[in-house]
Motif scaffolding. Structure first.
Motif, PDB file in Angstrom:
ATOM      1  N   TYR B  65       0.866  -1.176   0.000  1.00 31.96           N
ATOM      2  CA  TYR B  65       0.000   0.000   0.000  1.00 31.96           C
ATOM      3  C   TYR B  65       0.896   1.217   0.000  1.00 31.96           C
ATOM      4  O   TYR B  65       1.943   1.212   0.656  1.00 31.96           O
ATOM      5  CB  TYR B  65      -0.872   0.051   1.265  1.00 31.96           C
ATOM      6  CG  TYR B  65      -2.016  -0.925   1.252  1.00 31.96           C
ATOM      7  CD1 TYR B  65      -3.214  -0.608   0.597  1.00 31.96           C
ATOM      8  CD2 TYR B  65      -1.915  -2.145   1.908  1.00 31.96           C
ATOM      9  CE1 TYR B  65      -4.281  -1.507   0.599  1.00 31.96           C
ATOM     10  CE2 TYR B  65      -2.967  -3.043   1.908  1.00 31.96           C
ATOM     11  CZ  TYR B  65      -4.152  -2.719   1.247  1.00 31.96           C
ATOM     12  OH  TYR B  65      -5.178  -3.599   1.243  1.00 31.96           O
ATOM     13  N   CYS B  66       0.487   2.258  -0.706  1.00 30.32           N
ATOM     14  CA  CYS B  66       1.332   3.451  -0.683  1.00 30.32           C
ATOM     15  C   CYS B  66       0.497   4.691  -0.913  1.00 30.32           C
ATOM     16  O   CYS B  66      -0.426   4.697  -1.730  1.00 30.32           O
ATOM     17  CB  CYS B  66       2.433   3.356  -1.732  1.00 30.32           C
ATOM     18  SG  CYS B  66       3.679   4.639  -1.515  1.00 30.32           S
ATOM     19  N   ILE B  67       0.845   5.745  -0.169  1.00 23.95           N
ATOM     20  CA  ILE B  67       0.095   6.987  -0.341  1.00 23.95           C
ATOM     21  C   ILE B  67       0.675   7.831  -1.467  1.00 23.95           C
ATOM     22  O   ILE B  67       0.116   8.828  -1.865  1.00 23.95           O
ATOM     23  CB  ILE B  67       0.085   7.831   0.962  1.00 23.95           C
ATOM     24  CG1 ILE B  67       1.521   8.062   1.454  1.00 23.95           C
ATOM     25  CG2 ILE B  67      -0.753   7.158   2.028  1.00 23.95           C
ATOM     26  CD1 ILE B  67       1.609   9.078   2.596  1.00 23.95           C
ATOM     27  N   TYR B  68       1.848   7.457  -1.964  1.00 21.39           N
ATOM     28  CA  TYR B  68       2.493   8.240  -3.014  1.00 21.39           C
ATOM     29  C   TYR B  68       2.144   7.698  -4.387  1.00 21.39           C
ATOM     30  O   TYR B  68       1.579   6.619  -4.525  1.00 21.39           O
ATOM     31  CB  TYR B  68       4.005   8.254  -2.827  1.00 21.39           C
ATOM     32  CG  TYR B  68       4.454   9.014  -1.604  1.00 21.39           C
ATOM     33  CD1 TYR B  68       3.644   9.969  -0.997  1.00 21.39           C
ATOM     34  CD2 TYR B  68       5.717   8.780  -1.056  1.00 21.39           C
ATOM     35  CE1 TYR B  68       4.073  10.663   0.119  1.00 21.39           C
ATOM     36  CE2 TYR B  68       6.156   9.465   0.063  1.00 21.39           C
ATOM     37  CZ  TYR B  68       5.327  10.413   0.648  1.00 21.39           C
ATOM     38  OH  TYR B  68       5.759  11.089   1.753  1.00 21.39           O
ATOM     39  N   ASP B  69       2.570   8.446  -5.389  1.00 17.85           N
ATOM     40  CA  ASP B  69       2.163   8.102  -6.741  1.00 17.85           C
ATOM     41  C   ASP B  69       3.313   8.242  -7.737  1.00 17.85           C
ATOM     42  O   ASP B  69       3.171   8.884  -8.775  1.00 17.85           O
ATOM     43  CB  ASP B  69       0.985   9.013  -7.145  1.00 17.85           C
ATOM     44  CG  ASP B  69       0.064   8.303  -8.125  1.00 17.85           C
ATOM     45  OD1 ASP B  69      -0.007   7.061  -8.069  1.00 17.85           O
ATOM     46  OD2 ASP B  69      -0.550   8.986  -8.960  1.00 17.85           O
ATOM     47  N   CYS B  70       4.445   7.629  -7.422  1.00 18.59           N
ATOM     48  CA  CYS B  70       5.613   7.763  -8.293  1.00 18.59           C
ATOM     49  C   CYS B  70       5.367   7.036  -9.618  1.00 18.59           C
ATOM     50  O   CYS B  70       4.997   5.862  -9.634  1.00 18.59           O
ATOM     51  CB  CYS B  70       6.848   7.180  -7.613  1.00 18.59           C
ATOM     52  SG  CYS B  70       7.047   7.781  -5.920  1.00 18.59           S
ATOM     53  N   ALA B  71       5.631   7.751 -10.703  1.00 17.31           N
ATOM     54  CA  ALA B  71       5.261   7.252 -12.037  1.00 17.31           C
ATOM     55  C   ALA B  71       5.950   5.935 -12.394  1.00 17.31           C
ATOM     56  O   ALA B  71       5.385   5.094 -13.071  1.00 17.31           O
ATOM     57  CB  ALA B  71       5.604   8.303 -13.082  1.00 17.31           C
ATOM     58  N   ASN B  75       3.840   0.082  -7.486  1.00 16.85           N
ATOM     59  CA  ASN B  75       2.996   0.151  -6.284  1.00 16.85           C
ATOM     60  C   ASN B  75       2.313   1.498  -6.068  1.00 16.85           C
ATOM     61  O   ASN B  75       1.664   1.715  -5.054  1.00 16.85           O
ATOM     62  CB  ASN B  75       3.827  -0.181  -5.047  1.00 16.85           C
ATOM     63  CG  ASN B  75       4.459  -1.535  -5.155  1.00 16.85           C
ATOM     64  OD1 ASN B  75       3.784  -2.511  -5.448  1.00 16.85           O
ATOM     65  ND2 ASN B  75       5.770  -1.600  -4.964  1.00 16.85           N
ATOM     66  N   ARG B  76       2.476   2.405  -6.995  1.00 19.60           N
ATOM     67  CA  ARG B  76       1.882   3.750  -6.846  1.00 19.60           C
ATOM     68  C   ARG B  76       0.388   3.628  -6.553  1.00 19.60           C
ATOM     69  O   ARG B  76      -0.282   2.692  -6.999  1.00 19.60           O
ATOM     70  CB  ARG B  76       2.119   4.564  -8.111  1.00 19.60           C
ATOM     71  CG  ARG B  76       1.520   3.926  -9.345  1.00 19.60           C
ATOM     72  CD  ARG B  76       1.944   4.622 -10.611  1.00 19.60           C
ATOM     73  NE  ARG B  76       1.348   5.956 -10.677  1.00 19.60           N
ATOM     74  CZ  ARG B  76       1.404   6.719 -11.762  1.00 19.60           C
ATOM     75  NH1 ARG B  76       2.027   6.277 -12.859  1.00 19.60           N
ATOM     76  NH2 ARG B  76       0.856   7.899 -11.772  1.00 19.60           N
ATOM     77  N   ARG B  77      -0.118   4.618  -5.847  1.00 18.72           N
ATOM     78  CA  ARG B  77      -1.504   4.487  -5.363  1.00 18.72           C
ATOM     79  C   ARG B  77      -2.524   4.413  -6.487  1.00 18.72           C
ATOM     80  O   ARG B  77      -3.589   3.828  -6.347  1.00 18.72           O
ATOM     81  CB  ARG B  77      -1.849   5.625  -4.395  1.00 18.72           C
ATOM     82  CG  ARG B  77      -1.921   6.974  -5.036  1.00 18.72           C
ATOM     83  CD  ARG B  77      -2.653   8.020  -4.211  1.00 18.72           C
ATOM     84  NE  ARG B  77      -2.661   9.250  -4.995  1.00 18.72           N
ATOM     85  CZ  ARG B  77      -1.781  10.229  -4.859  1.00 18.72           C
ATOM     86  NH1 ARG B  77      -0.841  10.158  -3.936  1.00 18.72           N
ATOM     87  NH2 ARG B  77      -1.847  11.289  -5.635  1.00 18.72           N
TER      88      ARG B  77
HETATM   89  S1  SF4 Z   1       8.423   4.368  -5.136  1.00 14.72           S
HETATM   90 FE1  SF4 Z   1       6.465   3.296  -5.031  1.00 14.72          FE
HETATM   91  S2  SF4 Z   1       6.366   2.483  -2.974  1.00 14.72           S
HETATM   92 FE2  SF4 Z   1       7.967   4.026  -2.989  1.00 14.72          FE
HETATM   93  S3  SF4 Z   1       6.952   5.896  -2.391  1.00 14.72           S
HETATM   94 FE3  SF4 Z   1       6.866   5.866  -4.610  1.00 14.72          FE
HETATM   95  S4  SF4 Z   1       4.919   4.895  -5.071  1.00 14.72           S
HETATM   96 FE4  SF4 Z   1       5.354   4.453  -2.936  1.00 14.72          FE
END
Ligand code: SF4
Lengths: 253, 421
Positions: B65-71, B75-77
């Protein structure tokens, strides 16, 4: 041609070195006790293996060689390759006959060969440390069958003793039919009466601990999930994880 | 253990697999009476995946689960994928049982960010703390520090983990902001600094008191994603060199971008991950760490990108024919090390053994020198003279690439389809 017969043990080989220096004749060929002489023999001598002689030679070697070089000789012996005893004999002779240390003289073919062969054995030793897979048996003993190309089982025992000090284990060389058992205190060499305990490299299911199958399954699932499909490279995979070891590796079964 | 553990393991291993740092070397830890395991000090790989990467640690996420949204992250939200979370005890038991069977050398723990960095970090710390204190586990532990986590948590992690890492991911801040709006370089460099301080302080303490606690004794590492943004190899390697100048930085990993979220228009369209480029970067990194190369010898304004066809050492040699041929019987170690086809091991062998006599081409071969390459760059008396100077760098290059052309060319053409939006 001078022929030495000996019992094909490491102690026997060292005894042969001792005798050669004592008699001042050096073998052109080293044969087993039962082995048949070649045609033209000038001299035929049979070595009697003696612990004290072997020890004296080994001690003298230790004085003239680094412990690393002494280890290399053991490794070459455990390679079990046909000519390895001749090679060791030659090497020891060069050590004794030289005033200065020769172990770094890799221009000399025997010395380079010892190093290269020891390195091959060492490579497999490391692979065994990495690839040994234990299976837990119902009596809480962790069991690992192996069958390395070289006889490197004796070289990995210390590693596992230090690492898995709080669990009982057996590592068993199926090809050479012997193994070592660790009982939480000491390691003993042993031979199993029957090899039906591990058909096809796996512990007989009836003997497995209750959880064992589950953890094998979990490990297999982990192994599979962690592969990146866009990058699959079977050739590289086999190079890194040679097929001949797969039989004993849970994740490849 | 609950029954759905298998499902969780699959999900959380799947989610962790794109993180490339996985080595186990750098510390030795003895078994303590009544404890489990030890740490060998050198890298032990227990298996290899079908894509040829080493498995040495149980590389797993505590949660995906993750609150972030890295492209660039699977696992981005905004991704719709199965999610799972391990309990602390489940993960601890899994590590111990895998370790006992010699499947793994230890644990590499990372996590998606839940609630906030500190909340996440705290749970991760509990796992490693339990392993060390309750289970007396002495195997290797590598923990990823969550960007933005506070100092005291990083510090506590360092008391139990062998290595800590914080991933830079993208070397240029602006590009990072484009792909990971919630992150910035400060949130990466800050914990890196905490780790560095911890390592240095503990070192100093231990000089005074032998039993002072160790802090991340294997130092820290980081990773950069290659090919997701438009940085050239010079920028990437300069970043690495700057990082290696920090006292505790042990390894920089390069992770060829795998297009996991192809729908995201900020990302380049790739047919295949840039594997050759990744490999060349590792080779260049190797040259900096073990061959005494400076970064600007490998890449510079004139050659900002690594040559995909040949390795960076050969590439350097062909640009510097005036340095060759090197006389293996006389030259300094550093110079011998620069000969293509001669590795660190054989360079050492050459230097120690030439005191005993003249080294010939035959000896070199047996020492493991790749003569196919080395022959143009060395002299050792009886070798036929056809050095790089006489037959020209272009010709040497052609001869050496022709034989291996089929496989690397294929990669190269695939790589050329990389285009940035
Ligand atoms: S890299 Fe993936 S798991 Fe890590 S913070 Fe960004 S979205 Fe979340």
């Amino acid at each position: 041609m001078v022929i030495f017969h000996y019992d094909k043990t490491f102690e026997g080989l060292l005894s042969a070195v001792f005798d050669a220096y004592f008699r001042k004749t050096f073998p052109d060929k080293l044969l087993g006790l039962e082995e048949i002489d070649p045609l033209f023999v000038d001299e035929n001598y049979t070595v009697v293996t003696q612990k004290d002689k072997a020890e004296r030679v080994w001690k003298a070697l230790k004085k003239k060689l680094s412990s690393n070089a002494c280890n290399m000789l053991t490794y070459v012996w455990l390679s079990e390759l046909e000519e390895s005893d001749r090679l060791i004999f030659q090497y020891i002779r060069k050590v004794f006959d030289s005033e200065v240390s020769i172990e770094l003289n890799l221009i000399d073919d025997d010395i380079l060969q010892v190093r290269n062969l020891a390195q091959k054995v060492n490579k497999e030793r490391l692979r065994m440390i990495e690839f040994v897979r234990f299976q837990k048996a119902a009596d809480d003993i962790f069991f690992a069958p192996i069958s390395p190309d070289y006889n490197c089982l004796p070289l990995i025992i210390q590693h596992f003793k230090a690492r898995f000090a709080d669990q009982k284990w057996i590592i068993y060389d199926i090809k050479r039919d012997y193994g070592f058992y660790y009982d939480l205190k000491t390691v003993t060499e042993m031979t199993l009466e029957t090899t039906s305990l591990f058909p096809g490299g796996k512990l007989n299911e009836a003997l497995m601990a209750e959880d064992e199958k589950k953890f094998q399954q979990l490990w297999k699932a982990y192994f599979k999930s962690t592969t990146i499909k866009d990058r699959i490279n079977p050739k590289l995979h086999c190079q890194l994880l040679p097929r001949r070891y797969w039989k004993y590796m849970t994740e490849k079964q | 253990m609950t029954d759905n553990i298998l499902e969780k393991l699959k999900i959380l291993a799947e989610s962790a697999k794109y993180d490339v740092s996985c080595a186990s070397s750098g510390t030795s830890r003895k078994n303590i009476p009544g404890g489990i395991g030890n740490t060998a000090g050198w890298g032990i790989c227990h298996s290899f995946t079908e894509d040829g990467r080493c498995i040495s640690l149980l590389k797993i996420m505590l949660t995906n689960y993750c609150i972030y949204d890295c492209a660039y992250c699977i696992n981005r939200r905004s991704n719709d994928l199965p999610r799972a979370t391990f309990s602390v005890s489940e993960l601890v038991e899994l590590t111990i049982e895998f370790y006992r069977r010699n499947y793994i050398e230890g644990l590499f723990l990372s996590s998606g960010v839940v609630r906030n960095p500190d909340y996440t970090m705290e749970r991760m710390v509990r796992v490693v703390k339990d392993l060390r204190t309750v289970w007396k586990f002495n195997g290797y532990i590598h923990m990823k520090s969550i960007p933005g986590a506070s100092e005291h948590l990083v510090h506590e992690a360092g008391l139990y983990a062998d290595r800590l890492s914080v991933n830079i991911e993208i070397p240029i801040e602006q590009n990072l902001k484009m792909l990971a709006p919630e992150k910035d370089h400060a949130s990466v460099y800050q914990p890196m600094l905490y780790i560095q301080q911890g390592v240095l302080e503990s070192k100093e303490e231990r000089q005074k008191h032998r039993f002072a606690p160790r802090f991340a004794p294997a130092g820290q590492s980081t990773q950069m994603i290659i090919g997701a943004t438009n940085e050239n190899d010079m920028k990437i390697l300069q970043t690495s060199e700057a990082l290696y100048q920090r006292p505790s930085m042990k390894r920089v990993y390069y992770s060829g971008f795998v297009p996991v979220n192809s729908y995201d228009k900020r990302l380049p369209v790739l047919k295949q991950p840039p594997l050759v480029r990744e490999n060349r970067l590792y080779q260049a990194d190797w040259l900096m760490r073990f061959y005494e190369f400076k970064v600007d010898e490998i890449v510079n304004d004139q050659y900002p990108d690594l040559d995909l066809e040949i390795d960076p050492k050969l590439s350097w040699a062909l640009r510097h024919p005036e340095m060759f041929p090197v006389d293996v019987n006389k030259a300094d170690y550093q110079l011998i090390l620069r000969v293509p086809g001669i590795g660190v091991k054989s360079a050492k062998l050459i230097v120690v053994s030439r005191r005993y006599g003249r080294i010939t081409g035959d000896t070199l071969k047996k020492m493991g020198v790749v003569m196919k390459k080395a022959q143009y760059f060395i002299t050792c008396k009886e070798l036929p003279v056809h050095s790089v100077n006489e037959i020209s760098p272009e010709y040497v290059r052609k001869t050496l690439t022709d034989s291996s052309v089929s496989s690397s060319k294929r990669f190269v053409t695939q790589q050329l389809s990389l285009n940035f939006p």
